[in-house]
Design a protein around this motif. Structure first.
Motif, PDB file in Angstrom:
ATOM      1  N   ALA A   1       0.997  -1.225  -0.105  1.00 57.77           N
ATOM      2  CA  ALA A   1      -0.012   0.004   0.025  1.00 57.77           C
ATOM      3  C   ALA A   1       0.747   1.120   0.127  1.00 57.77           C
ATOM      4  CB  ALA A   1      -0.824  -0.016   1.192  1.00 57.77           C
ATOM      5  N   ARG A   2       1.848   1.292   0.685  1.00 54.61           N
ATOM      6  CA  ARG A   2       2.763   2.481   0.922  1.00 54.61           C
ATOM      7  C   ARG A   2       3.394   2.545  -0.572  1.00 54.61           C
ATOM      8  NH1 ARG A   2       7.227   2.057   3.979  1.00 54.61           N
ATOM      9  NH2 ARG A   2       7.116  -0.009   4.620  1.00 54.61           N
ATOM     10  N   TYR A   3       3.919   1.303  -1.377  1.00 49.35           N
ATOM     11  CA  TYR A   3       4.572   1.593  -2.570  1.00 49.35           C
ATOM     12  C   TYR A   3       3.468   2.186  -3.644  1.00 49.35           C
ATOM     13  CZ  TYR A   3       9.124  -0.339  -2.230  1.00 49.35           C
ATOM     14  OH  TYR A   3      10.443  -0.178  -2.070  1.00 49.35           O
ATOM     15  N   ILE A   4       1.982   1.871  -3.384  1.00 51.50           N
ATOM     16  CA  ILE A   4       1.071   2.302  -4.327  1.00 51.50           C
ATOM     17  C   ILE A   4       0.782   3.619  -3.938  1.00 51.50           C
ATOM     18  CG2 ILE A   4      -1.396   2.052  -5.158  1.00 51.50           C
ATOM     19  CD1 ILE A   4      -1.182  -0.942  -4.631  1.00 51.50           C
TER      20      ILE A   4
ATOM     21  N   GLY B   1      -4.460   2.110   4.244  1.00 49.04           N
ATOM     22  CA  GLY B   1      -4.015   1.654   3.068  1.00 49.04           C
ATOM     23  C   GLY B   1      -4.806   2.316   1.878  1.00 49.04           C
ATOM     24  N   VAL B   2      -4.581   1.364   0.852  1.00 48.35           N
ATOM     25  CA  VAL B   2      -5.194   1.963  -0.342  1.00 48.35           C
ATOM     26  C   VAL B   2      -6.500   1.152  -0.878  1.00 48.35           C
ATOM     27  CG1 VAL B   2      -3.120   3.129  -1.340  1.00 48.35           C
ATOM     28  CG2 VAL B   2      -3.572   0.692  -1.728  1.00 48.35           C
ATOM     29  N   ARG B   3      -7.360   1.644  -1.600  1.00 49.24           N
ATOM     30  CA  ARG B   3      -8.592   0.915  -1.896  1.00 49.24           C
ATOM     31  C   ARG B   3      -8.465   0.012  -3.186  1.00 49.24           C
ATOM     32  NH1 ARG B   3     -12.241   4.448  -3.447  1.00 49.24           N
ATOM     33  NH2 ARG B   3     -13.902   2.922  -3.300  1.00 49.24           N
ATOM     34  N   ARG B   4      -7.577   0.360  -3.823  1.00 50.31           N
ATOM     35  CA  ARG B   4      -7.443  -0.461  -5.240  1.00 50.31           C
ATOM     36  C   ARG B   4      -6.022  -0.928  -5.517  1.00 50.31           C
ATOM     37  NH1 ARG B   4     -11.770   0.639  -9.244  1.00 50.31           N
ATOM     38  NH2 ARG B   4     -13.383   1.905  -8.268  1.00 50.31           N
ATOM     39  N   ASP B   5      -5.967  -2.280  -6.241  1.00 51.95           N
ATOM     40  CA  ASP B   5      -4.605  -2.927  -6.183  1.00 51.95           C
ATOM     41  C   ASP B   5      -4.310  -2.656  -7.671  1.00 51.95           C
ATOM     42  OD1 ASP B   5      -2.430  -4.138  -5.713  1.00 51.95           O
ATOM     43  OD2 ASP B   5      -3.454  -6.248  -5.267  1.00 51.95           O
TER      44      ASP B   5
ATOM     45  N   ILE C   1       9.465   1.748  -8.430  1.00 56.10           N
ATOM     46  CA  ILE C   1       8.301   1.361  -7.790  1.00 56.10           C
ATOM     47  C   ILE C   1       7.651  -0.057  -8.561  1.00 56.10           C
ATOM     48  CG2 ILE C   1       5.771   1.570  -6.976  1.00 56.10           C
ATOM     49  CD1 ILE C   1       6.536   4.361  -6.438  1.00 56.10           C
ATOM     50  N   LEU C   2       7.456   0.196 -10.117  1.00 54.75           N
ATOM     51  CA  LEU C   2       6.975  -0.932 -10.992  1.00 54.75           C
ATOM     52  C   LEU C   2       7.842  -2.130 -10.849  1.00 54.75           C
ATOM     53  CD1 LEU C   2       5.482   0.891 -13.982  1.00 54.75           C
ATOM     54  CD2 LEU C   2       4.485   0.015 -11.875  1.00 54.75           C
ATOM     55  N   ASP C   3       9.143  -1.748 -10.777  1.00 53.64           N
ATOM     56  CA  ASP C   3      10.215  -3.077 -10.869  1.00 53.64           C
ATOM     57  C   ASP C   3      10.273  -3.662  -9.183  1.00 53.64           C
ATOM     58  OD1 ASP C   3      10.846  -2.605 -13.332  1.00 53.64           O
ATOM     59  OD2 ASP C   3      12.649  -1.334 -12.931  1.00 53.64           O
ATOM     60  N   ASN C   4       9.964  -2.972  -8.336  1.00 57.69           N
ATOM     61  CA  ASN C   4      10.245  -3.389  -6.990  1.00 57.69           C
ATOM     62  C   ASN C   4       8.898  -3.377  -6.274  1.00 57.69           C
ATOM     63  OD1 ASN C   4      13.423  -3.369  -6.614  1.00 57.69           O
ATOM     64  ND2 ASN C   4      12.783  -1.506  -7.626  1.00 57.69           N
ATOM     65  N   LEU C   5       7.739  -3.777  -7.002  1.00 57.12           N
ATOM     66  CA  LEU C   5       6.518  -3.431  -6.166  1.00 57.12           C
ATOM     67  C   LEU C   5       6.172  -4.745  -5.131  1.00 57.12           C
ATOM     68  CD1 LEU C   5       3.841  -1.799  -6.042  1.00 57.12           C
ATOM     69  CD2 LEU C   5       3.001  -3.206  -7.909  1.00 57.12           C
ATOM     70  N   PRO C   6       6.308  -4.755  -3.882  1.00 53.08           N
ATOM     71  CA  PRO C   6       6.154  -5.809  -3.088  1.00 53.08           C
ATOM     72  C   PRO C   6       4.684  -6.506  -3.117  1.00 53.08           C
ATOM     73  CG  PRO C   6       6.235  -3.729  -1.842  1.00 53.08           C
ATOM     74  CD  PRO C   6       6.243  -3.644  -3.258  1.00 53.08           C
ATOM     75  N   ASP C   7       4.626  -7.701  -2.830  1.00 53.29           N
ATOM     76  CA  ASP C   7       3.465  -8.461  -2.805  1.00 53.29           C
ATOM     77  C   ASP C   7       2.938  -8.183  -1.382  1.00 53.29           C
ATOM     78  OD1 ASP C   7       3.561  -9.357  -5.199  1.00 53.29           O
ATOM     79  OD2 ASP C   7       4.789 -11.373  -4.676  1.00 53.29           O
ATOM     80  N   GLY C   8       1.544  -8.607  -1.257  1.00 55.28           N
ATOM     81  CA  GLY C   8       0.940  -8.622  -0.009  1.00 55.28           C
ATOM     82  C   GLY C   8      -0.365  -7.924  -0.043  1.00 55.28           C
ATOM     83  N   PRO C   9      -0.885  -7.588   1.311  1.00 57.80           N
ATOM     84  CA  PRO C   9      -2.150  -6.885   1.439  1.00 57.80           C
ATOM     85  C   PRO C   9      -2.158  -5.430   1.001  1.00 57.80           C
ATOM     86  CG  PRO C   9      -1.381  -7.284   3.612  1.00 57.80           C
ATOM     87  CD  PRO C   9      -0.550  -8.120   2.460  1.00 57.80           C
ATOM     88  N   ILE C  10      -3.101  -4.822   0.674  1.00 53.80           N
ATOM     89  CA  ILE C  10      -3.043  -3.386   0.296  1.00 53.80           C
ATOM     90  C   ILE C  10      -3.709  -2.516   1.475  1.00 53.80           C
ATOM     91  CG2 ILE C  10      -3.118  -3.867  -2.280  1.00 53.80           C
ATOM     92  CD1 ILE C  10      -5.760  -2.954  -2.231  1.00 53.80           C
ATOM     93  N   ALA C  11      -4.272  -3.032   2.377  1.00 55.16           N
ATOM     94  CA  ALA C  11      -4.935  -2.256   3.576  1.00 55.16           C
ATOM     95  C   ALA C  11      -5.089  -3.187   4.760  1.00 55.16           C
ATOM     96  CB  ALA C  11      -6.215  -1.477   3.049  1.00 55.16           C
TER      97      ALA C  11
END
Lengths: 386, 165
Positions: A91-94, A155-159, A271-281
């Motif tokens: 979420a922080r990355y997004i 967090g954020v609302r959309r992935d 960010i696009l190269d290093n976007l981590p996986d996991g929940p968004i909120a």
């Protein structure tokens, strides 16, 4: 020669927003300027106290349509701070990604308007055409072109889907090429240079004394950027450079903004190269525990500050917003002195003003006598001007 | 008069638009600006954005109308030549939107001026704004045909009395 006064605004072709300026002229030269803010004051801070925490996010988003993500991120960070919520890494990355996309769209918008104000409409059309690229990408991710509604408390609302990432990569390729072209045009094209060079100049000392923020301060050589100095979202993990210039005039401001677009593109790629996986909120509680927090965010126009206090209920007890244009408006008044009338529009546009962020007033309540006094910006500055 | 009818009908082939922000958040305003830019380019259809209300046929109004801007909005309206048409753009121009209960907000353009076309959205896409302007043009044509001989000028006098002071 007798002095002449020209009122500009609130409805004026050179102003996109309703604000009023009163210029005192001697011949062609501006002697002083009086700025009257407040036409766009809507009372958002008070209205927040009647909204639940989640509703307040959407109201805060409408403080300003251009830096909507800045305001919501700033507010959400403050609330998360009070509630002790740990925002997931993805979420922080997004959040950072959308923030940088917003910076690119805002700076391209500024470049276009600056071109328009100096009579270089071709640049206006070009910059706004390429701004559509970033707006399309924002629409694909969030569903809306301008008020994205991406943030929520926790967090954020959309992935981001894989398709979004691919589309973003192709948008970045187009933008990279175009921004290189604009940098050439802005810094080498003589029609543009001659109108901006030496206009609206402030020195580094003035920039510090007047409390300017963001690109206006950086154009005068003040090396300040919250993304580096006080990292939020994912900026502590992302490498980037802070762009500064020395001259302090509008050409330097254009240089800084164009440099920032290039840096933003770099951040987006990272960010696009290093976007981590996991929940968004993470789930936020309906009632936020008592406490207060101050949150800062480097909006496209400079430092945005939100102060939030909670008394433990389902509504904020107090929200205070200090938008970047309010910090920069004094620099406009200062750099206006001694310029020609023809340069007025571009100097006002030079700080990339956003008056819908800025329009505030102060309500003073004397607890003892119960006297209530409402002060507008100019009353306040008159009273406390030394 | 035939001549007035021709003038009224030909007005719709190149309407001039004036934009006024009555306290909105800028989002609708940049979308109104975006209608001018190459992707949407309304100038193809003869629609021009004009700085002065004195040259405008259509007033594109955004924002929920703050108390401070009300007088200015009325002044801008009265500066427009008749016939005048108003398009309210954006949710808060329609009803106040998210600002419906703010203390400094009147809540919608139609609290102050007679609105001809409402364009909803927060903010509406440029396509929607263009669709709204086209609706105004249809109304212009209908008015021109219906009033014909008298022209819309006299009707607009009546229109003015709808303005609350």
């Amino acid at each position: 020669m007798s002095d002449m006064e020209i009122p500009v605004g609130p409805q004026h072709p050179a102003l996109k927003e309703p604000e009023s300026f009163r210029f005192e002229l001697e011949g062609e030269i501006v002697k002083s300027v009086d700025i009257r803010l407040g036409y766009v004051h809507r009372g958002i801070e008070r209205a927040c106290q009647d909204r639940t925490w989640v509703q307040a996010v959407y109201l805060i988003e409408r403080i300003c349509g251009i830096c909507s993500h800045s305001h919501t991120t700033c507010f959400c960070q403050a609330v998360e701070d009070i509630a002790g919520l740990e925002v997931p890494r993805r979420a922080r990355y997004i959040r950072s990604l959308i923030g940088e996309m917003e910076r690119i769209h805002s700076h391209l918008l500024w470049l276009g308007l600056a071109g328009h104000e100096v009579g270089f409409d071709t640049l206006f059309m070009y910059a706004w055409r390429d701004r559509e690229v970033i707006l399309d990408a924002l629409e694909a991710i969030s569903g809306n072109r301008v008020n994205y509604g991406m943030n929520t408390i926790g967090g954020v609302r959309r992935d981001l889907t894989d398709r979004d990432v691919e589309e973003l990569r192709s948008a970045i390729r187009i933008l990279e090429e175009r921004v290189g072209y604009y940098t050439d045009v802005a810094l080498e094209e003589s029609t543009f240079r001659n109108r901006l060079e030496g206009v609206g100049k402030i020195t580094k000392q003035q920039a510090i004394d007047l409390g300017t923020v963001g690109p206006t301060a950086r154009a005068a050589g003040v090396n300040v950027d919250l993304r580096r100095d006080d990292p939020y979202a994912a900026y502590d993990e992302i490498p980037f450079n802070v762009v500064t210039a020395e001259a302090g005039d509008l050409l330097a401001a254009a240089e800084v903004r164009l440099g920032e677009i290039r840096e933003s593109i770099g951040i987006m790629k990272y960010i696009l190269d290093n976007l981590p996986d996991g929940p968004i909120a993470v789930k936020a509680p309906r009632r936020i525990p008592p406490g207060e927090a101050c949150s800062r965010y480097e909006a496209p126009r400079g430092e945005d500050i939100h102060y939030v206090r909670s008394s433990g209920g389902d509504k904020p007890e107090r929200v205070k917003v200090r938008a970047p244009t309010l910090a920069n408006i004094n620099a406009v008044a200062e750099s206006m002195k001694g310029v020609r009338v023809a340069d007025i529009p571009i100097i006002i546009a030079g700080i990339d003003p956003c008056f819908s962020c800025t329009d505030r007033m102060v309500r003073l309540e004397d607890r003892i006598s119960g006297r209530v006094e409402v002060l507008r910006w100019q009353d306040l500055s008159r009273r406390y001007r030394r | 008069m035939m001549l007035e009818k021709i003038i009224a009908l030909s007005r719709k082939s190149s309407p001039w638009v004036c934009h006024f922000n009555s306290g909105g958040c800028n989002a609708c305003d940049i979308e109104v600006m975006a209608t001018l830019t190459p992707r949407f380019d309304v100038e193809r259809f003869g629609i021009q954005l004009k700085g002065s209300p004195r040259h405008a046929d259509i007033l594109v109004c955004t924002g929920p109308v703050t108390k401070q801007i009300r007088e200015r909005l009325l002044r801008v309206y009265h500066q427009m030549p008749t016939p005048k048409y108003i398009a309210a753009v954006g949710s808060c121009a329609l009803s106040g939107g998210v600002f419906y209960d703010c203390y400094n907000v009147l809540g919608g353009i139609d609290r102050v001026l007679p609105v001809d076309v409402y364009v909803p959205g927060c903010p509406p896409r440029p396509d929607a704004i263009i669709a709204g302007i086209v609706k105004v043009l249809q109304k212009m044509e209908a008015d021109a045909l219906e009033l014909g001989d008298q022209g819309r000028a006299s009707a607009a006098e009546g229109g003015n009395s709808r303005v609350s002071h």
